[in-house]
Write a protein that holds these residues in place. Structure first.
Motif, PDB file in Angstrom:
ATOM      1  N   GLY A 226      -0.099  93.635  74.036  1.00 27.75           N
ATOM      2  CA  GLY A 226       0.325  94.192  72.339  1.00 27.75           C
ATOM      3  C   GLY A 226       1.233  94.086  72.063  1.00 27.75           C
ATOM      4  O   GLY A 226       1.695  93.756  71.063  1.00 27.75           O
ATOM      5  N   MET A 227       1.984  95.459  72.587  1.00 30.50           N
ATOM      6  CA  MET A 227       3.408  96.257  71.625  1.00 30.50           C
ATOM      7  C   MET A 227       4.152  95.398  72.318  1.00 30.50           C
ATOM      8  O   MET A 227       5.194  94.747  71.405  1.00 30.50           O
ATOM      9  N   LYS A 228       4.249  94.251  73.365  1.00 28.21           N
ATOM     10  CA  LYS A 228       5.280  92.960  73.132  1.00 28.21           C
ATOM     11  C   LYS A 228       5.625  91.915  72.215  1.00 28.21           C
ATOM     12  O   LYS A 228       6.275  91.252  72.388  1.00 28.21           O
ATOM     13  N   ARG A 229       4.242  91.611  71.998  1.00 29.28           N
ATOM     14  CA  ARG A 229       4.489  90.660  71.325  1.00 29.28           C
ATOM     15  C   ARG A 229       4.501  91.283  69.773  1.00 29.28           C
ATOM     16  O   ARG A 229       4.872  89.971  68.966  1.00 29.28           O
ATOM     17  N   LEU A 230       4.075  92.541  69.182  1.00 28.28           N
ATOM     18  CA  LEU A 230       4.584  92.941  68.184  1.00 28.28           C
ATOM     19  C   LEU A 230       6.482  92.662  68.150  1.00 28.28           C
ATOM     20  O   LEU A 230       6.990  92.552  67.090  1.00 28.28           O
ATOM     21  N   ASP A 231       6.724  93.137  68.894  1.00 31.54           N
ATOM     22  CA  ASP A 231       8.002  92.697  69.239  1.00 31.54           C
ATOM     23  C   ASP A 231       8.668  91.504  69.144  1.00 31.54           C
ATOM     24  O   ASP A 231       9.814  91.170  68.255  1.00 31.54           O
TER      25      ASP A 231
ATOM     26  N   ARG B   4       0.222 102.827  64.954  1.00 34.42           N
ATOM     27  CA  ARG B   4       0.691 103.099  64.020  1.00 34.42           C
ATOM     28  C   ARG B   4       1.861 101.727  63.098  1.00 34.42           C
ATOM     29  O   ARG B   4       2.592 102.273  62.348  1.00 34.42           O
ATOM     30  N   ARG B   5       2.309 101.384  64.271  1.00 39.24           N
ATOM     31  CA  ARG B   5       3.061 100.054  63.673  1.00 39.24           C
ATOM     32  C   ARG B   5       2.541  99.095  63.126  1.00 39.24           C
ATOM     33  O   ARG B   5       3.077  98.392  62.156  1.00 39.24           O
ATOM     34  N   LEU B   6       1.322  98.744  62.808  1.00 38.26           N
ATOM     35  CA  LEU B   6       0.810  97.826  62.387  1.00 38.26           C
ATOM     36  C   LEU B   6      -0.118  98.246  60.914  1.00 38.26           C
ATOM     37  O   LEU B   6       0.629  97.369  59.963  1.00 38.26           O
ATOM     38  N   ASP B   7       0.057  99.820  60.982  1.00 32.76           N
ATOM     39  CA  ASP B   7      -0.268 100.497  59.784  1.00 32.76           C
ATOM     40  C   ASP B   7       0.964 100.112  59.232  1.00 32.76           C
ATOM     41  O   ASP B   7       1.191 100.902  57.496  1.00 32.76           O
ATOM     42  N   ALA B   8       1.974 100.110  59.504  1.00 30.05           N
ATOM     43  CA  ALA B   8       3.260  99.734  59.588  1.00 30.05           C
ATOM     44  C   ALA B   8       4.152  99.146  58.517  1.00 30.05           C
ATOM     45  O   ALA B   8       4.425  98.464  57.549  1.00 30.05           O
ATOM     46  N   TYR B   9       3.545  97.432  58.269  1.00 32.50           N
ATOM     47  CA  TYR B   9       3.870  96.487  57.764  1.00 32.50           C
ATOM     48  C   TYR B   9       3.621  96.090  56.962  1.00 32.50           C
ATOM     49  O   TYR B   9       2.478  96.677  56.245  1.00 32.50           O
ATOM     50  N   ASP B  10       4.234  95.377  56.420  1.00 32.95           N
ATOM     51  CA  ASP B  10       4.264  95.300  54.772  1.00 32.95           C
ATOM     52  C   ASP B  10       3.676  93.590  55.026  1.00 32.95           C
ATOM     53  O   ASP B  10       3.381  92.910  56.111  1.00 32.95           O
ATOM     54  N   GLU B  11       3.535  93.111  53.438  1.00 33.01           N
ATOM     55  CA  GLU B  11       2.433  91.900  53.684  1.00 33.01           C
ATOM     56  C   GLU B  11       3.396  90.345  54.109  1.00 33.01           C
ATOM     57  O   GLU B  11       2.831  90.330  55.162  1.00 33.01           O
ATOM     58  N   GLY B  12       4.645  90.584  53.666  1.00 28.82           N
ATOM     59  CA  GLY B  12       5.146  89.506  54.634  1.00 28.82           C
ATOM     60  C   GLY B  12       4.821  89.769  56.162  1.00 28.82           C
ATOM     61  O   GLY B  12       4.574  88.434  56.399  1.00 28.82           O
TER      62      GLY B  12
END
Length: 176
Positions: free
Chosen positions: A71-76, A121-129
């Protein structure tokens, strides 16, 4: 009881509206607590009992931990603007090789909570774009958004939580 569909045979309809992102993230955030609740009162024997050649409760729990780096690699991948997300190991070698039954459920749960909270934590930090960025899912062969990745992970979590619940029910019927 309705038989669960095998994970590999699941079909997905990705089309949740953007406004569902907080709800999906909350599902992902809640998996460690739900898993802790399911396993809290189980004996080591029940936790590590295999159903033939199928995974034990503890191995299912360890499998969820094993997939956290994916999951982390996919966010990367989304961060880097890659066209295709990193592929999963469909043989689940990490889980088969990990010998999760030799560990303790407490260690597995603590590690899962730590890894999952970093992911959330990473998911929470993302904006709509960012949440709407897309990349190709290598197995499903469809473009998915960050929102869809979170949904996919929540569905995968629920798939294993449902199997754990089934194993608990089977264990209870054995002891009666």
């Amino acid at each position: 009881m309705v038989e669960r569909t095998e994970w590999i045979k699941r079909q997905f309809a990705f089309g949740l509206p953007l406004g569902m992102y907080p709800n999906v993230v909350e599902r992902v955030r809640g998996t460690p607590a739900r898993l802790e609740d399911l396993t809290r009162s189980l004996t080591r024997e029940v936790l590590t009992r295999r159903d033939g050649d199928k995974w034990s409760i503890q191995e299912h729990s360890g499998h969820l931990l094993d997939l956290e780096p994916l999951g982390m690699k996919r966010l990367d991948d989304f961060d880097a603007g890659r066209e295709t997300l990193v592929a999963a190991d469909m043989e689940n070698r990490k889980t088969h090789d990990a010998n999760h039954n030799a560990n303790t459920i407490e260690n597995i749960l603590a590690a899962l909570r730590k890894e999952r909270m970093e992911f959330v934590r990473r998911l929470d930090a993302y904006d709509e774009g960012f949440v709407q960025r897309t990349a190709l899912h290598p197995r499903l062969k469809v473009r998915i958004r960050v929102l869809d990745l979170a949904f996919f992970i929540a569905e995968h979590d629920d798939h294993h939580l449902a199997r754990i619940s089934e194993l608990i029910r089977n264990s209870n019927s054995l002891s009666n």
